[in-house]
Design an enzyme around this catalytic site. Structure first.
Site, PDB file in Angstrom:
ATOM      1  N   PRO A 154       0.573  -1.226   0.272  1.00 23.58           N
ATOM      2  CA  PRO A 154       0.226  -0.314  -0.444  1.00 23.58           C
ATOM      3  C   PRO A 154       0.406   1.088  -0.114  1.00 23.58           C
ATOM      4  O   PRO A 154       1.902   1.131   0.388  1.00 23.58           O
ATOM      5  CB  PRO A 154      -0.509  -0.175   0.909  1.00 23.58           C
ATOM      6  CG  PRO A 154      -0.913  -1.228   1.390  1.00 23.58           C
ATOM      7  CD  PRO A 154       0.685  -2.447   0.719  1.00 23.58           C
ATOM      8  N   CYS A 155       0.278   1.974  -0.985  1.00 24.02           N
ATOM      9  CA  CYS A 155       1.763   3.309  -1.306  1.00 24.02           C
ATOM     10  C   CYS A 155       1.490   3.815  -0.054  1.00 24.02           C
ATOM     11  O   CYS A 155       2.471   5.312   0.456  1.00 24.02           O
ATOM     12  CB  CYS A 155       0.217   4.306  -2.360  1.00 24.02           C
ATOM     13  SG  CYS A 155      -1.042   4.560  -1.920  1.00 24.02           S
ATOM     14  N   GLN A 156       0.609   3.878   1.491  1.00 24.68           N
ATOM     15  CA  GLN A 156       0.843   4.663   3.095  1.00 24.68           C
ATOM     16  C   GLN A 156       1.506   4.386   3.403  1.00 24.68           C
ATOM     17  O   GLN A 156       2.471   5.256   3.973  1.00 24.68           O
ATOM     18  CB  GLN A 156      -0.711   4.075   3.715  1.00 24.68           C
ATOM     19  CG  GLN A 156      -1.771   4.804   2.780  1.00 24.68           C
ATOM     20  CD  GLN A 156      -2.794   3.903   2.072  1.00 24.68           C
ATOM     21  OE1 GLN A 156      -1.882   2.563   1.301  1.00 24.68           O
ATOM     22  NE2 GLN A 156      -3.691   3.837   2.386  1.00 24.68           N
ATOM     23  N   ALA A 157       2.997   3.404   2.892  1.00 25.96           N
ATOM     24  CA  ALA A 157       4.030   2.481   3.677  1.00 25.96           C
ATOM     25  C   ALA A 157       4.963   3.277   2.984  1.00 25.96           C
ATOM     26  O   ALA A 157       6.522   3.446   3.617  1.00 25.96           O
ATOM     27  CB  ALA A 157       3.873   1.188   2.927  1.00 25.96           C
ATOM     28  N   PHE A 158       5.339   4.059   1.977  1.00 27.67           N
ATOM     29  CA  PHE A 158       5.932   4.818   1.090  1.00 27.67           C
ATOM     30  C   PHE A 158       6.619   6.117   2.269  1.00 27.67           C
ATOM     31  O   PHE A 158       7.592   6.483   2.027  1.00 27.67           O
ATOM     32  CB  PHE A 158       5.696   5.024  -0.115  1.00 27.67           C
ATOM     33  CG  PHE A 158       5.337   3.767  -0.960  1.00 27.67           C
ATOM     34  CD1 PHE A 158       6.557   2.854  -0.867  1.00 27.67           C
ATOM     35  CD2 PHE A 158       4.811   3.629  -1.384  1.00 27.67           C
ATOM     36  CE1 PHE A 158       6.671   1.308  -1.458  1.00 27.67           C
ATOM     37  CE2 PHE A 158       4.411   2.772  -2.362  1.00 27.67           C
ATOM     38  CZ  PHE A 158       4.965   1.561  -1.877  1.00 27.67           C
TER      39      PHE A 158
END
Length: 512
Positions: free
Chosen positions: A116-120
């Site tokens: 998930p992009c929130q992890a970046f």
């Protein structure tokens, strides 16, 4: 990096796995952050074999198992179907739970998925490298834990190839180009890597959906990594190119500092490609839905327990519709159970008046005009002035006009064009479907679950578990199956080429 925790691919591991594939065995795929299985669907169609998945969402995990593990004994099927938290299960334990025995590093040929992009946020090179030195580093930083866990699985399972998919913003996330930084790590682990941006509309998907794709293949196998050539063409609407350029701001493309990992997105050739698949191509053969206009649709959860029969014969279908009914392993000649829509009684009349391409500001104007007509009719009927302060006036306004500020939510609503592909489907479909209002004004509704699946190139035989809202969410989060298949086909070619890199180089040297 310390050798204690970081281990490179070894020739023994690479050769053993590659030999197995060259002998005709399907490459074995593990799908991380799998969702309901868009990547698995595409990879299996390209000749791979999905052996397991990790997915945190309960409904999506069961959907994946139903579609890819239905031939397993009941106990093993349930092991596949249960949701799994990647932060709490180790690769070796996962394989054991899934009934996969043997040395851990020998069981998986390909890892696919998109953390998930929130992890970046604020991951950066230092944090990416930390996972190599400290496999448990993900526990210390919840902002990046999912992403680091993906790399941890790669480090433990030693796949021959990797596919990572994510939103374009990962190329410029908090000032970092996560794809480039990931390629640096994977290169040190023994892989050859490339990444680019691909839009699903150029690969036969009736949806304009831009995503980053990163391919890594064991350096001993791959000399070069190429991305699939487009098969379809369309002139993209304004805005898509601007979004792409923003994402590419951190990609080094100048003469003196080129990014060795970035590949320019393949360009569709109008003279060689087919026209893009339109919304009508994708949805036109599905049964019309009008019960809501007849007052026969009730509020509440929608279950997938009733088959809606097809009304158009196979011989009358276009190529896309035929594929959706005849996808190998997911054939369906009976009908669909998930052709269900939301109950939105206030808005049906607005949907009917909207023009193709209209968004919320236009929808709001239609609603106000509709209210004016209704209040005028009510005044004539009652003989009362019914001014703005009257209860009747306010009740009718609330029953006719959506409450959102037309200047602040321009993209909240959008009516699809029949003659063009759909715009990007989002996970927000799980909450409402206003972003994809059906192009047919006579049906005056948002898209059904099956129509959303069609726009994502999921075949009609693909089963979505749970009720309507979870199914919409699963589709909105998925990778379009035809795009996944196109990328998978490129990887399959690399893995099944009998000439390894050393062999090719020896041939080239001999020919000089």
């Amino acid at each position: 990096m310390t050798q204690r925790h970081f281990t490179k691919l070894t020739p023994a591991v690479v050769n053993a796995k590659h030999k197995r594939i060259l002998e005709g065995h399907a490459p074995r795929t593990l799908d991380l952050f799998a969702g309901c299985g868009g990547l698995s669907l595409g990879f299996d169609a390209a000749g791979f074999r999905t052996i397991g998945a990790v997915e945190f969402d309960t409904d999506a995990a069961r959907s994946h198992a139903v579609n890819f593990m239905s031939d397993q004994p009941h106990e093993l099927f349930e092991a596949h179907a249960v949701a799994k938290d990647i932060t709490k299960i180790e690769p070796a334990d996962l394989l054991k739970k899934l009934g996969i025995a043997g040395k851990v590093e020998q069981q998986v040929d390909v890892i696919v998925g998109g953390p998930p992009c929130q992890a970046f946020a604020r991951v950066g090179r230092a944090k990416l490298r930390e996972v190599a030195d400290h496999p448990e580093a993900f526990l210390k930083d919840p902002r990046g834990n999912l992403y680091l866990r993906y790399l941890h699985y790669v480090n433990e399972l030693k796949p021959l190839a990797i596919l990572m998919e994510n939103v374009p913003d990962v190329l410029n996330y908090g000032g970092h180009n996560v794809a480039e930084e990931t390629c640096e790590i994977l290169t040190a682990m023994g892989y050859r890597c490339r990444y680019t941006l691909l839009n699903s509309v150029f690969y036969g998907v009736p949806q304009m959906r831009e995503r980053m794709f990163l391919i890594a293949v064991a350096a001993e196998i791959a000399d070069e990594i190429d991305f699939p050539e487009p098969t379809h063409w369309i002139e993209m609407p304004k805005g898509y190119e601007g979004t792409r350029q923003v994402a590419l701001q951190t990609v080094k493309q100048d003469l003196f500092e080129a990014d060795p990992f970035f590949a320019n997105p393949p360009v569709a050739d109008k003279t060689k490609c087919k026209p893009a698949v339109t919304a009508e191509d994708a949805l036109g053969d599905l049964p019309k839905i009008t019960l809501h206009l007849e007052g026969k649709l009730k509020k509440g959860a929608r279950r997938f327990d009733t088959v809606t029969p097809y009304v158009r014969d196979v011989d009358a279908l276009n190529d896309y519709a035929k594929l959706m009914r005849s996808w190998p392993g997911f054939e369906n000649d009976e009908g669909i159970k998930d052709h269900v829509i939301r109950w939105l009684p206030r808005d049906y009349a607005i949907f009917a008046r909207m023009n193709p391409g209209d968004q919320y500001p236009e929808a709001h104007k239609h609603a106000v005009a509709l209210f004016e007509e209704r209040i005028t009719a009510l005044r004539k009927k009652t003989g009362k002035p019914l001014g703005p302060k009257s209860k009747e006036f306010q009740d009718l306004w609330d029953a006719t006009v959506p409450p959102y500020d037309a200047t602040k939510f321009p993209n909240k609503w959008r009516k699809m064009e029949s003659f063009a592909p759909a715009r990007t489907l989002m996970a927000h479909l799980g909450k409402d479907g206003y972003s994809h209002i059906h192009y047919d004004s006579a049906q005056a509704r948002t898209v059904s679950v099956r129509e959303a699946a069609r726009l994502m190139s999921f075949p009609d035989g693909f089963v979505l578990t749970g009720s309507m809202n979870p199914a919409f969410k699963q589709i909105g989060n998925a990778v379009p199956a035809l795009l996944a298949k196109a990328v998978a086909t490129q990887i399959y070619k690399l893995l099944t080429d009998e000439r390894t890199v050393p062999q090719r180089r020896a041939e080239e040297a001999h020919s000089v």
